[in-house]
Design a protein around this motif. Structure first.
Motif, PDB file in Angstrom:
ATOM      1  N   LYS A 271      19.414  32.049   5.655  1.00 13.28           N
ATOM      2  CA  LYS A 271      19.474  33.032   4.564  1.00 13.28           C
ATOM      3  C   LYS A 271      18.278  33.974   4.700  1.00 13.28           C
ATOM      4  N   GLU A 272      18.421  35.189   4.170  1.00 12.55           N
ATOM      5  CA  GLU A 272      17.331  36.167   4.320  1.00 12.55           C
ATOM      6  C   GLU A 272      16.743  36.553   2.979  1.00 12.55           C
ATOM      7  N   GLU A 273      17.169  35.846   1.915  1.00  9.89           N
ATOM      8  CA  GLU A 273      16.808  36.327   0.577  1.00  9.89           C
ATOM      9  C   GLU A 273      15.347  36.067   0.209  1.00  9.89           C
ATOM     10  N   LEU A 274      14.663  35.207   0.996  1.00 11.37           N
ATOM     11  CA  LEU A 274      13.252  34.930   0.667  1.00 11.37           C
ATOM     12  C   LEU A 274      12.373  36.084   1.100  1.00 11.37           C
ATOM     13  N   LEU A 275      11.679  36.700   0.148  1.00 15.27           N
ATOM     14  CA  LEU A 275      10.796  37.818   0.439  1.00 15.27           C
ATOM     15  C   LEU A 275       9.478  37.251   0.956  1.00 15.27           C
ATOM     16  N   PRO A 276       9.089  37.562   2.219  1.00 12.31           N
ATOM     17  CA  PRO A 276       7.817  37.029   2.705  1.00 12.31           C
ATOM     18  C   PRO A 276       6.635  37.719   2.029  1.00 12.31           C
ATOM     19  N   ILE A 277       5.514  37.003   1.955  1.00 10.59           N
ATOM     20  CA  ILE A 277       4.313  37.507   1.294  1.00 10.59           C
ATOM     21  C   ILE A 277       3.268  37.814   2.350  1.00 10.59           C
TER      22      ILE A 277
ATOM     23  N   PHE B 278      10.680  31.121  -7.126  1.00 10.19           N
ATOM     24  CA  PHE B 278      10.625  30.485  -5.812  1.00 10.19           C
ATOM     25  C   PHE B 278       9.972  29.112  -5.895  1.00 10.19           C
TER      26      PHE B 278
END
Lengths: 480, 480
Positions: B231-237, B255
């Motif tokens: 999945k790509e929905e996790l926004l990296p920090i 999250f």
């Protein structure tokens, strides 16, 4: 993916460090301009198909912000084009008053039912909690028995308890099941149960026994019994535990998720750290706002008149206490008449008593919230604060006294201010500790009333100490 | 299990709802008496073997509390009997000053090295951060290259950034790997990487592409490519994101864990929600304490003299501002001489100005911290607050004026207090908004100075407004 084609730079959360609006900063880096304009045009031109495919790529919390900014019917058009699960997330992210409007005035019970069906049970309950009883039953009538039971159970727990925080969507297996069996149980778990960290192990009565991390599950041999690989270190939480205690518990033991049980130890649900994040933020807001004398629920978006009313009540009480200190001053009118200088100096004593009190109150209230201040260490804390009050009283008293003497050359008044400050700072540190501790004992949130009650004490004490001492000493020294 | 034999009731976290000491309540249910006494005796009688087996059953945070209460050498004896990983957890749970003592005075570098080796990289870095540079290098010299690199990287990030929060212990796989391959990668992941929620997917350059939940991993066919199921929905920090923004980001997007990347998008580590829980609690404490005029780091356990000193500085500044308002009053000595009643009433205007200001400041400071107050909505907030100030100013002014009139029968003074209160509440709402907003602009934490700066304004304004208006009006009406 679509978005990746349109936008070169990756989606990244980036900050210059100072506290700018989150959504703003996030979206800036996701080139808000680009996609909001696109989204707006799609909505304006009512491009159903493009819209439906595009919104898949946008975060529900961003869509929520977006709808809030839009015209009512545009927003509604967009909302209606979201898949039911997205609709649920967006509802959840809405400002309270927007959510209310949607749930009460806009959506009909079958729409709400469709949304709820796609939500994890805890969110479903949160949504229903906003509705009046009959609408709730109308909605519940439209969802299958199993979900109905879950949701109604969750609704039965008082707000601010672990039960109200937990979700019913967890995966539990029997002690004697094999890893293979556990995996197939996991497979059957609903789509909604996606953020699973642990599989819980229960006995025949459904009592909680332990947990297995999915990592262990993957790495264990299929035929081995879960009883063998399960860990018991997770402390289960009782359903009626206060949510602030649950939060302190999570921070204390660094949990990501914890099981919730009833009095007989039966596993009821689970609480995950992301729920706790919100609890912590809400509790902190509540304390900070209440200590400032506004409702713990006040937001920038709260209707102006309600805010104004809530605040004026507080100010009115404050007016009462102010008149109290005024009456104290009245008593010493004669003294002031003799030496008007006193009128100029007396606020100093009150002001510093107030500040010293605030220092103590802040420390005490916060430590009560964190569960650090207990019956066990109350006495030692009082002693500690009084000692600090004494030390700082002497220091500040001396500074003030000396300055006054140098400016006015009046020893008597200098001495008066020294003593008045010293005593008032002592009072401040004592009341500053006792009032919040007392309020906790009588189950009132110390954040609400402490500051004002304490301030009143220090004002009254400050004025009476200063003017009282003055009238005595000035009489003795015969100053006129 | 051992514990289960000794103790009938299950380990359960239970609360009567009010905020008592957590450890107390938890342990009570775990029959603290029973096990603490046992533990004490084992330590007193130096029963090594029994001790070693028993402490396995006790939470590190409870052991930490326990050691803190014990005699130095007893505590040390107990500590030395813990396995290195436990020692690390206990160190982590210690009060700061106890941890300092252990790290600086008690443990030698090889002991510290042994502990660090068993800790996840972020905790290892936290521990090293407490030591002076040469001890750090002495310790690092004793741990294998791979860990040394991880830890030193983490140490290189400024405190309060995502980089300092993250752990290097994550599991990453290539886009084209199969699920089977991913599982074997997971298998090879170190024992320390136990609380895994996601497997991260990277490209050849190690740039973050997406994530897979362990559940998906379990349920997918072994030969399918991770690229297909990720999945790509996790926004990296980004590594240099301010930790308060990271926290708001976690709460905004709910999250459980998020990947951390560098400027080129390369995956550096991960942050889990339990780290964020502590951030939120610390940030909240900081704001509450600072608004109360004490150091954001002050705890009940802070050495008394340090506390006293830190607070007296604040009080001294306060004394300065108090003298300022006193000098304002001085100016109007003549007026007060004429009508001493004014001396009794003037604190009312100042007090209510102060309270109204606090209400605004609390709201504004909190919303700045939450990232809700932005350049975009500053103007609207000011307007909102001023309107509230106006409404409440009129209400409170009228109440006060009427009371004064009824009590004193003096219209002039009643009118003076009405106007003075009205204006002062307007001032309060204006400065109450502008000061914190300004402080944020100049990158000063609004929580620190807002209250006092605003209070000074309202005091000075309050006194000058009231006494100024009085001298004018009383002159006009010729009252004496």
């Amino acid at each position: 993916m679509e978005r990746d084609e349109q936008i070169e730079t990756p989606d990244v959360l980036e900050f210059d460090g100072d506290h700018e609006d989150l959504s703003e900063t996030v979206s800036l880096n996701r080139q808000e301009k680009l996609w909001t304009e696109l989204l707006e045009s799609l909505v304006r031109e009512r491009k159903d198909t493009e819209l439906t495919s595009f919104i898949k790529e946008v975060y529900s919390s961003d869509i929520a912000d977006f709808i809030e900014k839009m015209e009512q019917e545009d927003g509604l058009y967009l909302f209606r084009h979201l898949p039911p699960d997205e609709q649920g997330d967006v509802l959840y992210e809405f400002e309270d008053h927007v959510r209310d409007r949607y749930l009460r005035d806009i959506l009909n019970s079958s729409e709400v039912a469709a949304i709820i069906l796609e939500q994890p049970s805890d969110r479903a309950a949160d949504i229903l909690a906003e509705l009046d009883l009959e609408s709730v039953s109308r909605v519940l009538a439209r969802i299958p028995y199993e979900d109905r039971v879950k949701v109604t159970e969750l609704l039965s727990y008082p707000e601010n308890t672990a039960g109200a925080l937990m979700t019913k969507d967890f995966v539990a297996v029997q002690q004697n099941d094999t890893v293979k069996k556990a995996i197939s149980t996991l497979r059957r778990a609903s789509e909604r149960t996606d953020d699973i960290q642990f599989i819980y192990v229960v006995d025949e009565e459904g009592a909680y026994k332990g947990h297995i991390s999915l990592k262990q599950l993957i790495l264990s041999r299929p035929q081995s019994r879960v009883k063998r690989i399960m860990k018991e270190e997770l402390l289960p939480i009782r359903a009626y535990t206060d949510r602030e205690d649950v939060a302190n518990f999570f921070t204390r033991y660094d949990f990501i998720a914890a099981p919730v049980i009833d009095d007989r130890g039966v596993l009821l649900g689970r609480i995950t750290a992301d729920d706790i994040l919100e609890v912590l933020q809400e509790e902190a807001s509540e304390d900070i706002l209440r200590m400032g004398g506004v409702s713990g629920e006040e937001r920038l978006t709260t209707p102006l008149l309600r805010t104004s009313l809530q605040r004026v009540v507080w100010l009115a009480v404050n007016l009462g206490t102010a008149f109290l200190s005024a009456s104290v001053i009245q008593v010493f009118e004669k003294t002031i008449e003799k030496v008007v200088l006193l009128a100029a100096l007396m606020p100093i004593v009150a002001a510093l008593g107030g500040s010293a009190a605030n220092q103590t109150v802040a420390l005490v209230v916060r430590n009560i919230a964190l569960g650090e201040l207990t019956d066990a260490n109350t006495r030692s804390t009082v002693t500690r604060e009084i000692t600090i009050g004494l030390i700082n009283g002497i220091i500040i008293g001396l500074i003030a006294g000396i300055i006054i003497f140098l400016v006015t050359g009046n020893q008597a008044i200098a001495l008066v201010i020294l003593l008045a400050l010293l005593f008032n700072l002592l009072v401040a540190s004592f009341v500053g500790t006792m009032v919040p501790v007392f309020l906790r004992k009588v189950k009132v949130d110390p954040a609400i009333a402490s500051s004002m009650m304490v301030a009143t004490c220090t004002d009254v004490m400050g004025f009476s100490l200063f003017l009282g001492l003055a009238s005595v000493l000035l009489h003795i020294t015969g100053t006129t």
